[in-house]
Motif scaffolding. Sequence first.
Motif, PDB file in Angstrom:
ATOM      1  N   LEU A  14      11.301  10.692  31.022  1.00  0.00           N
ATOM      2  CA  LEU A  14      10.351   9.584  31.180  1.00  0.00           C
ATOM      3  C   LEU A  14      10.397   9.027  32.599  1.00  0.00           C
ATOM      4  CD1 LEU A  14      10.555   7.533  27.854  1.00  0.00           C
ATOM      5  CD2 LEU A  14       8.550   8.647  28.835  1.00  0.00           C
ATOM      6  N   ALA A  15      11.603   8.894  33.128  1.00  0.00           N
ATOM      7  CA  ALA A  15      11.748   8.407  34.505  1.00  0.00           C
ATOM      8  C   ALA A  15      11.151   9.414  35.491  1.00  0.00           C
ATOM      9  CB  ALA A  15      13.215   8.153  34.814  1.00  0.00           C
ATOM     10  N   VAL A  16      11.404  10.690  35.236  1.00  0.00           N
ATOM     11  CA  VAL A  16      10.862  11.753  36.095  1.00  0.00           C
ATOM     12  C   VAL A  16       9.338  11.738  36.021  1.00  0.00           C
ATOM     13  CG1 VAL A  16      10.700  14.263  36.375  1.00  0.00           C
ATOM     14  CG2 VAL A  16      12.925  13.198  35.995  1.00  0.00           C
ATOM     15  N   ARG A  17       8.794  11.491  34.830  1.00  0.00           N
ATOM     16  CA  ARG A  17       7.342  11.436  34.634  1.00  0.00           C
ATOM     17  C   ARG A  17       6.724  10.367  35.535  1.00  0.00           C
ATOM     18  NH1 ARG A  17       3.666   8.503  31.741  1.00  0.00           N
ATOM     19  NH2 ARG A  17       1.871   9.663  30.998  1.00  0.00           N
ATOM     20  N   GLU A  18       7.360   9.192  35.586  1.00  0.00           N
ATOM     21  CA  GLU A  18       6.851   8.116  36.435  1.00  0.00           C
ATOM     22  C   GLU A  18       6.872   8.521  37.903  1.00  0.00           C
ATOM     23  OE1 GLU A  18       5.317   5.436  35.292  1.00  0.00           O
ATOM     24  OE2 GLU A  18       5.676   6.329  33.330  1.00  0.00           O
ATOM     25  N   ARG A  19       7.915   9.208  38.315  1.00  0.00           N
ATOM     26  CA  ARG A  19       8.008   9.689  39.704  1.00  0.00           C
ATOM     27  C   ARG A  19       6.894  10.690  39.999  1.00  0.00           C
ATOM     28  NH1 ARG A  19      13.093   9.479  42.319  1.00  0.00           N
ATOM     29  NH2 ARG A  19      11.970  10.419  44.042  1.00  0.00           N
ATOM     30  N   ILE A  20       6.636  11.589  39.046  1.00  0.00           N
ATOM     31  CA  ILE A  20       5.589  12.603  39.226  1.00  0.00           C
ATOM     32  C   ILE A  20       4.224  11.920  39.361  1.00  0.00           C
ATOM     33  CG2 ILE A  20       4.369  14.554  38.188  1.00  0.00           C
ATOM     34  CD1 ILE A  20       7.022  15.123  36.643  1.00  0.00           C
ATOM     35  N   ILE A  21       3.950  10.946  38.490  1.00  0.00           N
ATOM     36  CA  ILE A  21       2.657  10.252  38.524  1.00  0.00           C
ATOM     37  C   ILE A  21       2.483   9.534  39.858  1.00  0.00           C
ATOM     38  CG2 ILE A  21       1.336   8.342  37.519  1.00  0.00           C
ATOM     39  CD1 ILE A  21       2.421   9.248  34.779  1.00  0.00           C
ATOM     40  N   ALA A  22       3.521   8.846  40.302  1.00  0.00           N
ATOM     41  CA  ALA A  22       3.436   8.143  41.585  1.00  0.00           C
ATOM     42  C   ALA A  22       3.209   9.136  42.726  1.00  0.00           C
ATOM     43  CB  ALA A  22       4.716   7.341  41.823  1.00  0.00           C
ATOM     44  N   PHE A  23       3.931  10.242  42.679  1.00  0.00           N
ATOM     45  CA  PHE A  23       3.803  11.278  43.707  1.00  0.00           C
ATOM     46  C   PHE A  23       2.387  11.856  43.716  1.00  0.00           C
ATOM     47  CE2 PHE A  23       4.015  15.832  44.739  1.00  0.00           C
ATOM     48  CZ  PHE A  23       4.549  15.788  46.011  1.00  0.00           C
TER      49      PHE A  23
END
Length: 85
Positions: A14-23
């Motif tokens: 979930l944390a990685v998902r947020e990073r991907i979306i921001a990226f």
Amino acid sequence: GTLQASVERDQILLAVRERIIAFAASRYRREFAEDVAQEVLELLVEKYPHVTAVTELVPLALKIARFKIQAGVRTGTRRGEYTAV
């Protein structure tokens, strides 16, 4: 046990998902960022279940996202999605 590891991995993803979306949103369109994140997470779960450390998951996820964004831009350009009328 296994359940605890599964819950921890889900929280990490979930944390990685947020990073991907921001990226993806910073480099491309926001609505496309959600799709990129979904595809990257599916790949991580299917092909990289052995990668569990955040320090490995984040760079791997962003590398995959970069390829997905480049592929999306090429596909969209081919379809004429970004040409002004």
